[in-house]
Design a protein around this motif. Structure first.
Motif, short mmCIF file in Angstrom:
data_model
loop_
_atom_site.label_atom_id
_atom_site.label_comp_id
_atom_site.label_asym_id
_atom_site.label_seq_id
_atom_site.Cartn_x
_atom_site.Cartn_y
_atom_site.Cartn_z
N ARG A 66 0.83 -1.21 0.00
CA ARG A 66 0.00 0.00 0.00
C ARG A 66 0.86 1.25 0.00
N ARG A 67 1.95 1.27 0.75
CA ARG A 67 2.82 2.45 0.76
C ARG A 67 3.40 2.70 -0.63
N LEU A 68 3.81 1.64 -1.31
CA LEU A 68 4.34 1.80 -2.66
C LEU A 68 3.26 2.28 -3.62
N GLN A 69 2.04 1.80 -3.43
CA GLN A 69 0.94 2.27 -4.28
C GLN A 69 0.66 3.75 -4.04
N LEU A 70 0.68 4.17 -2.78
CA LEU A 70 0.47 5.58 -2.47
C LEU A 70 1.56 6.47 -3.06
N ALA A 71 2.73 5.87 -3.31
CA ALA A 71 3.82 6.61 -3.95
C ALA A 71 3.66 6.64 -5.47
N GLY A 72 2.59 6.05 -5.99
CA GLY A 72 2.29 6.12 -7.42
C GLY A 72 2.58 4.84 -8.19
N HIS A 73 3.08 3.80 -7.53
CA HIS A 73 3.45 2.58 -8.24
C HIS A 73 2.26 1.61 -8.32
N LYS A 74 2.42 0.60 -9.18
CA LYS A 74 1.28 -0.26 -9.56
C LYS A 74 1.44 -1.67 -8.99
N PRO A 75 0.58 -2.03 -8.03
CA PRO A 75 0.74 -3.33 -7.37
C PRO A 75 0.04 -4.48 -8.09
N LEU A 76 0.68 -5.63 -8.02
CA LEU A 76 0.09 -6.90 -8.42
C LEU A 76 0.02 -7.76 -7.17
N GLY A 77 -1.18 -8.15 -6.79
CA GLY A 77 -1.35 -9.05 -5.66
C GLY A 77 -1.46 -10.47 -6.17
N LEU A 78 -0.45 -11.27 -5.91
CA LEU A 78 -0.43 -12.65 -6.40
C LEU A 78 -0.83 -13.60 -5.27
N VAL A 79 -1.90 -14.35 -5.48
CA VAL A 79 -2.25 -15.43 -4.56
C VAL A 79 -1.96 -16.73 -5.31
N GLY A 80 -1.07 -17.54 -4.71
CA GLY A 80 -0.46 -18.66 -5.42
C GLY A 80 -1.30 -19.92 -5.48
N GLY A 81 -2.16 -20.01 -6.47
CA GLY A 81 -2.95 -21.22 -6.65
C GLY A 81 -2.12 -22.44 -6.97
N SER A 82 -0.94 -22.22 -7.55
CA SER A 82 -0.05 -23.36 -7.83
C SER A 82 1.00 -23.54 -6.74
N THR A 83 1.67 -22.47 -6.33
CA THR A 83 2.67 -22.59 -5.26
C THR A 83 2.02 -23.01 -3.95
N GLY A 84 0.74 -22.68 -3.76
CA GLY A 84 0.03 -23.12 -2.57
C GLY A 84 -0.19 -24.63 -2.55
N LEU A 85 -0.16 -25.24 -3.73
CA LEU A 85 -0.29 -26.69 -3.80
C LEU A 85 1.02 -27.39 -3.42
N ILE A 86 2.12 -26.65 -3.47
CA ILE A 86 3.45 -27.21 -3.19
C ILE A 86 3.91 -26.87 -1.78
N GLY A 87 3.88 -25.57 -1.46
CA GLY A 87 4.30 -25.12 -0.13
C GLY A 87 5.77 -24.74 -0.10
N ASP A 88 6.02 -23.53 0.35
CA ASP A 88 7.38 -23.04 0.53
C ASP A 88 8.08 -23.89 1.60
N PRO A 89 9.30 -24.34 1.35
CA PRO A 89 9.98 -25.17 2.36
C PRO A 89 10.10 -24.47 3.70
N ARG A 90 9.65 -25.13 4.74
CA ARG A 90 9.85 -24.63 6.10
C ARG A 90 11.22 -25.11 6.59
N PRO A 91 11.80 -24.42 7.54
CA PRO A 91 13.16 -24.79 7.98
C PRO A 91 13.25 -26.15 8.65
N THR A 92 12.13 -26.67 9.17
CA THR A 92 12.22 -27.85 10.02
C THR A 92 11.62 -29.11 9.44
N ALA A 93 10.48 -29.02 8.75
CA ALA A 93 9.78 -30.25 8.35
C ALA A 93 8.97 -30.03 7.08
N GLU A 94 8.69 -31.13 6.40
CA GLU A 94 7.90 -31.10 5.18
C GLU A 94 6.46 -30.67 5.48
N ARG A 95 5.91 -29.89 4.59
CA ARG A 95 4.52 -29.48 4.75
C ARG A 95 3.58 -30.63 4.40
#
Length: 437
Positions: free
Chosen positions: A72-101
């Motif tokens: 939001r701060r960057l948008q208020l400065a005039g820049h154009k945001p893309l909000g990405l919700v990961g329909g594919s990366t959400g199926l995989i899961g970002d590696p956590r430091p300790t255990a598999e998702r």
């Protein structure tokens, strides 16, 4: 989040030379690509940037709020945001430091994509010349075959570099190890940046500093494939002054969804901020100006007992997430529970949240004598002790003093037809839920 934010009232602090300087002052820059070039980029013509949110839960949390407010701060400065919700990366899961998702089903992830998109929309403006846009990486990964993925994207990644990423390295040294699925996550995120660069001319990706390996996988991929330089910005991980992880309450994340964490609980979380942390929290999580925060900092240092910083922080952030009306209800509930307001005006959800941490008891709805109620609730050890409390003027039901030890509480006094708030003295509170009234 039941209320829309008042986006029109938000603005960046004009006392800074540019948005980069304000981000630095607010403590939002932990690591970045070329800082000089990035400052020039953000001080120039509008650029497109993005941040990704994976639907690994049905709600975003406080760590995500850092990114939403940065966007939001960057948008208020005039820049154009893309909000990405990961329909594919959400199926995989970002590696956590300790255990598999644990992998969620496709239907679950799809449902959560919708929830998160709705949350992201509340923090960005989708109108005007720099209107935000929502994107879903499933749109470009689903049509891609495994062979095409390996040939067109995978060939640009070097295994040695991938192994050095922090999350991967920590998992490799653990007993759990890491699956090829999670190991490939950084390739998918890098491909997202490449796709958004091609489709929208996206020049900046933001995220937490713990995502730095994933952020730079995209900048490197674009450099190799397109021969262009793009940027990444990593915000610091927010921790408390004592070194504990921020945003955790008894092991549970502070979610932005009011059904998962009530506005009352949310408000109380911020109200309990330590003096040592409150100024930094105001910088990151509010749109207050430098002058306003500096003034509050003086109060925190000189009059910590007044808790001005905590009250301002709790109000501002709760209003951002849940709306001003819900925040006012929360404040009224806090006052009412401790005898300074009308309990009957509180809706049932707010009343339940405000009294959730109090001792409670359940009783049958016939013959609700004040003596029996005090004993059942645990506010008195015995009937004789309860009689002394009433006789000394220390018994209250729904903030009304009860002076007759033989008083019977009628059903008409039940809050929402089933609750009573009992108080012994000024600070000893308990709730009673009445059945069969």
């Amino acid at each position: 989040m039941s209320q829309l934010n008042d986006l029109e009232s938000q603005q960046n602090d004009p006392s800074f030379a540019n948005i980069w300087q304000e981000l630095k002052w607010r403590g939002l820059v932990h690591v970045s690509t070329d800082e000089v070039e990035l400052e020039k980029l953000l001080a120039g013509e509008p650029v497109t940037y993005y941040c990704g949110f994976d639907p690994t839960a049905p709600s975003l949390h406080l760590g995500n709020l850092v990114q939403l407010l940065l966007m939001r701060r960057l948008q208020l400065a005039g820049h154009k945001p893309l909000g990405l919700v990961g329909g594919s990366t959400g199926l995989i899961g970002d590696p956590r430091p300790t255990a598999e998702r644990t992998l969620n089903t496709k239907d679950t992830v799809s449902e959560w994509v919708g929830y998160l998109q709705a949350q992201v929309r509340r923090f960005l403006s989708f109108d005007g010349v720099n209107a935000a846009r929502m994107v879903n990486n499933l749109d470009w990964t689903a049509p891609l075959s495994a062979i095409d993925f390996l040939r067109e994207v995978g060939k640009h990644f070097r295994v040695g570099t991938m192994l050095r990423k922090d999350a991967v390295a920590s998992r490799l040294s653990s007993e759990e190890g890491i699956s090829y699925t999670e190991f490939s996550y950084q390739i998918l995120q890098g491909m997202d940046y490449l796709q958004l660069y091609r489709d929208y001319g996206c020049m900046l990706q933001t995220g937490g500093s713990d995502q730095w390996g994933n952020l730079t996988s995209g900048t490197e991929l674009i450099r190799k494939v397109e021969g262009k330089t793009v940027h990444a910005l990593g915000t610091p991980l927010i921790t408390n002054a004592d070194g504990t992880k921020f945003g955790k309450s008894e092991g549970n994340a502070i979610w932005l969804d009011s059904a998962m964490v009530s506005p009352y609980t949310f408000y109380q979380f911020w109200l309990n901020t330590a003096d040592a942390d409150v100024v930094d929290r105001l910088k990151v999580f509010t749109f207050l100006t430098r002058a306003e925060i500096d003034e509050i900092a003086v109060s925190v240092a000189e009059r910590p007992f007044a808790r001005e910083g905590q009250r301002k922080l709790a109000y501002e952030v709760t209003a951002l997430v849940h709306g001003a009306e819900a925040t006012e209800k929360v404040i009224a509930a806090s006052a009412a529970v401790f005898g300074n307001g009308d309990l009957s005006v509180l809706d049932e959800q707010t009343l339940a949240a405000a009294t959730a941490e109090l001792p409670s008891a359940s009783v049958d709805g016939t013959g609700l004598g004040i003596i029996d109620l005090l004993v059942a609730s645990g506010l008195s050890d015995s009937k004789s002790a309860a009689r002394r409390v009433v006789g000394e003027g220390g018994a209250y039901v729904n903030n009304a003093k009860v002076t007759d030890p033989d008083a019977v509480i009628p059903p008409s006094q039940l809050l929402h037809g089933k609750y009573l708030l009992l108080r012994r003295g000024k600070k000893n509170l308990a709730t009673v839920q009445v059945s069969g009234a």
